[in-house]
Design a protein around this motif. Structure first.
Motif, PDB file in Angstrom:
ATOM      1  N   GLY A  55     -40.497 -24.635  -3.780  1.00 52.63           N
ATOM      2  CA  GLY A  55     -41.967 -24.573  -3.368  1.00 52.63           C
ATOM      3  C   GLY A  55     -42.529 -23.230  -3.821  1.00 52.63           C
ATOM      4  N   GLY A  56     -41.931 -22.462  -4.365  1.00 49.21           N
ATOM      5  CA  GLY A  56     -42.356 -21.020  -4.536  1.00 49.21           C
ATOM      6  C   GLY A  56     -42.028 -20.049  -3.461  1.00 49.21           C
ATOM      7  N   ILE A  57     -42.837 -18.880  -3.577  1.00 48.64           N
ATOM      8  CA  ILE A  57     -42.639 -17.940  -2.427  1.00 48.64           C
ATOM      9  C   ILE A  57     -44.015 -17.339  -2.038  1.00 48.64           C
ATOM     10  N   ASP A  58     -44.192 -16.736  -0.638  1.00 48.08           N
ATOM     11  CA  ASP A  58     -45.472 -15.872  -0.700  1.00 48.08           C
ATOM     12  C   ASP A  58     -44.945 -14.567  -0.465  1.00 48.08           C
ATOM     13  N   GLY A  59     -45.179 -14.042  -1.674  1.00 47.22           N
ATOM     14  CA  GLY A  59     -44.874 -12.379  -1.645  1.00 47.22           C
ATOM     15  C   GLY A  59     -44.455 -12.457  -3.053  1.00 47.22           C
ATOM     16  N   MET A  60     -43.429 -11.096  -3.479  1.00 40.57           N
ATOM     17  CA  MET A  60     -43.147 -10.621  -4.926  1.00 40.57           C
ATOM     18  C   MET A  60     -41.894 -10.186  -4.662  1.00 40.57           C
ATOM     19  N   ILE A  61     -40.761 -10.436  -5.575  1.00 40.25           N
ATOM     20  CA  ILE A  61     -39.573  -9.967  -5.272  1.00 40.25           C
ATOM     21  C   ILE A  61     -39.244  -9.405  -6.764  1.00 40.25           C
ATOM     22  N   ILE A  62     -38.837  -8.149  -6.782  1.00 45.64           N
ATOM     23  CA  ILE A  62     -38.353  -7.431  -8.092  1.00 45.64           C
ATOM     24  C   ILE A  62     -37.153  -6.844  -8.070  1.00 45.64           C
ATOM     25  N   ALA A  63     -36.161  -7.340  -8.782  1.00 43.03           N
ATOM     26  CA  ALA A  63     -34.810  -6.900  -8.667  1.00 43.03           C
ATOM     27  C   ALA A  63     -34.507  -6.187 -10.163  1.00 43.03           C
ATOM     28  N   LEU A  64     -33.765  -5.008  -9.508  1.00 36.46           N
ATOM     29  CA  LEU A  64     -33.496  -3.975 -10.974  1.00 36.46           C
ATOM     30  C   LEU A  64     -31.769  -3.778 -10.967  1.00 36.46           C
ATOM     31  N   ASP A  65     -31.390  -4.022 -12.066  1.00 37.91           N
ATOM     32  CA  ASP A  65     -29.693  -3.371 -12.137  1.00 37.91           C
ATOM     33  C   ASP A  65     -29.571  -3.040 -13.566  1.00 37.91           C
ATOM     34  N   LEU A  66     -28.209  -2.140 -13.681  1.00 45.06           N
ATOM     35  CA  LEU A  66     -27.999  -1.939 -14.971  1.00 45.06           C
ATOM     36  C   LEU A  66     -27.045  -3.122 -15.553  1.00 45.06           C
ATOM     37  N   LEU A  67     -26.483  -3.689 -14.838  1.00 40.76           N
ATOM     38  CA  LEU A  67     -25.947  -5.181 -15.169  1.00 40.76           C
ATOM     39  C   LEU A  67     -26.679  -6.286 -15.331  1.00 40.76           C
ATOM     40  N   PRO A  68     -26.434  -7.246 -16.045  1.00 45.95           N
ATOM     41  CA  PRO A  68     -27.279  -8.483 -16.012  1.00 45.95           C
ATOM     42  C   PRO A  68     -27.149  -9.151 -14.813  1.00 45.95           C
ATOM     43  N   MET A  69     -27.872 -10.105 -14.403  1.00 41.02           N
ATOM     44  CA  MET A  69     -27.707 -10.891 -13.241  1.00 41.02           C
ATOM     45  C   MET A  69     -28.702 -12.422 -13.804  1.00 41.02           C
ATOM     46  N   GLU A  70     -27.682 -13.129 -13.099  1.00 39.48           N
ATOM     47  CA  GLU A  70     -27.978 -14.699 -13.429  1.00 39.48           C
ATOM     48  C   GLU A  70     -29.556 -14.916 -12.742  1.00 39.48           C
ATOM     49  N   PRO A  71     -30.376 -15.575 -13.256  1.00 38.30           N
ATOM     50  CA  PRO A  71     -31.771 -15.933 -12.985  1.00 38.30           C
ATOM     51  C   PRO A  71     -31.707 -16.484 -11.479  1.00 38.30           C
ATOM     52  N   ILE A  72     -32.903 -15.870 -10.607  1.00 42.10           N
ATOM     53  CA  ILE A  72     -32.992 -16.660  -9.487  1.00 42.10           C
ATOM     54  C   ILE A  72     -34.614 -16.881  -9.452  1.00 42.10           C
ATOM     55  N   ALA A  73     -34.836 -18.276  -8.981  1.00 42.03           N
ATOM     56  CA  ALA A  73     -36.142 -18.591  -9.010  1.00 42.03           C
ATOM     57  C   ALA A  73     -37.202 -17.621  -8.304  1.00 42.03           C
ATOM     58  N   ASP A  74     -38.319 -17.367  -8.929  1.00 42.61           N
ATOM     59  CA  ASP A  74     -39.286 -16.589  -8.181  1.00 42.61           C
ATOM     60  C   ASP A  74     -39.018 -15.251  -8.244  1.00 42.61           C
ATOM     61  N   VAL A  75     -37.797 -14.646  -8.975  1.00 41.01           N
ATOM     62  CA  VAL A  75     -37.414 -13.351  -8.636  1.00 41.01           C
ATOM     63  C   VAL A  75     -37.571 -12.394 -10.154  1.00 41.01           C
ATOM     64  N   HIS A  76     -38.389 -11.602 -10.317  1.00 38.10           N
ATOM     65  CA  HIS A  76     -38.395 -10.751 -11.391  1.00 38.10           C
ATOM     66  C   HIS A  76     -37.395  -9.664 -11.680  1.00 38.10           C
ATOM     67  N   PHE A  77     -36.373 -10.188 -12.666  1.00 39.17           N
ATOM     68  CA  PHE A  77     -35.372  -9.126 -12.910  1.00 39.17           C
ATOM     69  C   PHE A  77     -35.813  -8.214 -14.147  1.00 39.17           C
ATOM     70  N   ILE A  78     -35.513  -7.153 -13.915  1.00 39.66           N
ATOM     71  CA  ILE A  78     -35.355  -6.015 -14.887  1.00 39.66           C
ATOM     72  C   ILE A  78     -33.987  -5.417 -15.126  1.00 39.66           C
ATOM     73  N   GLN A  79     -33.603  -5.707 -16.405  1.00 38.82           N
ATOM     74  CA  GLN A  79     -32.156  -4.980 -16.619  1.00 38.82           C
ATOM     75  C   GLN A  79     -32.354  -3.502 -17.043  1.00 38.82           C
ATOM     76  N   GLY A  80     -32.027  -2.638 -16.460  1.00 40.01           N
ATOM     77  CA  GLY A  80     -32.119  -1.228 -16.767  1.00 40.01           C
ATOM     78  C   GLY A  80     -31.831  -0.234 -15.760  1.00 40.01           C
ATOM     79  N   ASP A  81     -31.871   1.264 -16.139  1.00 37.36           N
ATOM     80  CA  ASP A  81     -31.854   2.242 -15.384  1.00 37.36           C
ATOM     81  C   ASP A  81     -33.087   2.522 -14.837  1.00 37.36           C
ATOM     82  N   PHE A  82     -33.300   2.593 -13.393  1.00 43.94           N
ATOM     83  CA  PHE A  82     -34.879   2.618 -13.093  1.00 43.94           C
ATOM     84  C   PHE A  82     -35.180   4.110 -12.885  1.00 43.94           C
TER      85      PHE A  82
END
Length: 221
Positions: free
Chosen positions: A83-110
């Protein structure tokens, strides 16, 4: 021999850990989800409509928990809802991450401009309500060196929060009791009006791990 005994002991504790079993049953990628859950239930950090950034997100259990809290749909029996989310989630990491629905993932050094540019493109004009960080450096066992590494990770989260948080936003970071802990708390007190330690039950008793929560920036940008 001692190392083998230690590994065997850790494995025994891990297999019999109730939070590990709970995570497996509820579909979370790691028992760490329950640390965030306890702190959230105590401090009411996560609410629908928020913009939340998860620093050092891999393997993703904190982002899974946040997604549950922002979810508009019904539970599918595990950690994921439809059903989607009300809001926004941004995840960051140097390591890869398996996708999670509705989560924006950026791989890299913030700390790098290219990563911050990606973050700012996703955010648009929105400011961040909450920054969460379960990051931990690779520890060497040398107390002074480890204290410096832990402080550095906390400094990065503080710097990130100063740049991106709303004035009434919050930052939650993992830390460790020991050399340098009081200096980290002092840095939080310089930046936030309210600072409190948190030691959830899901954090193992034997561990020096603790969490620091800062709320309401003293100097908004």
């Amino acid at each position: 021999m001692a190392k083998n005994r230690f590994n065997h002991s850790w494995l025994h504790d891990h297999i019999n850990d109730p939070y590990v079993k709970l995570a497996q049953r509820e579909g979370y990628r790691a028992r760490a989800a329950y640390k965030l859950k306890e702190i959230d239930e105590q401090d009411k950090l996560i609410r629908p409509g928020q913009v939340i950034v998860d620093l050092g997100s891999t393997p993703g259990s904190w982002s899974q928990y946040v997604r549950n809290k922002l979810s508009q749909g019904t539970r599918r029996g595990t950690a994921e809802r439809e059903g989607g989310i009300d809001g926004m989630i941004i995840a960051l990491d140097l390591l890869p991450m398996e996708p999670i629905a509705d989560v924006h993932f950026i791989q890299g050094d913030f700390r790098e401009d290219s990563v911050l540019i990606q973050l700012e493109e996703i955010l648009g004009e929105r400011e961040v309500d909450l920054v969460i960080s379960d990051m931990a450096p690779n520890l060497s066992g040398v107390a002074l060196a480890d204290a410096a590494r832990i402080e550095h990770v906390c400094d990065l989260a503080l710097e990130f929060s100063q740049k991106h948080l709303k004035p009434d936003g919050a930052l939650l970071v993992k830390c460790f009791h020991g050399s340098g802990y009081s200096q980290i708390v002092e840095k939080f007190k310089r930046q936030f009006r309210t600072v409190a330690p948190r030691k959830p039950k899901a954090s193992r008793d034997k561990s020096a791990e603790t969490f620091i929560l800062g709320k309401h920036l003293k100097q908004a940008r």
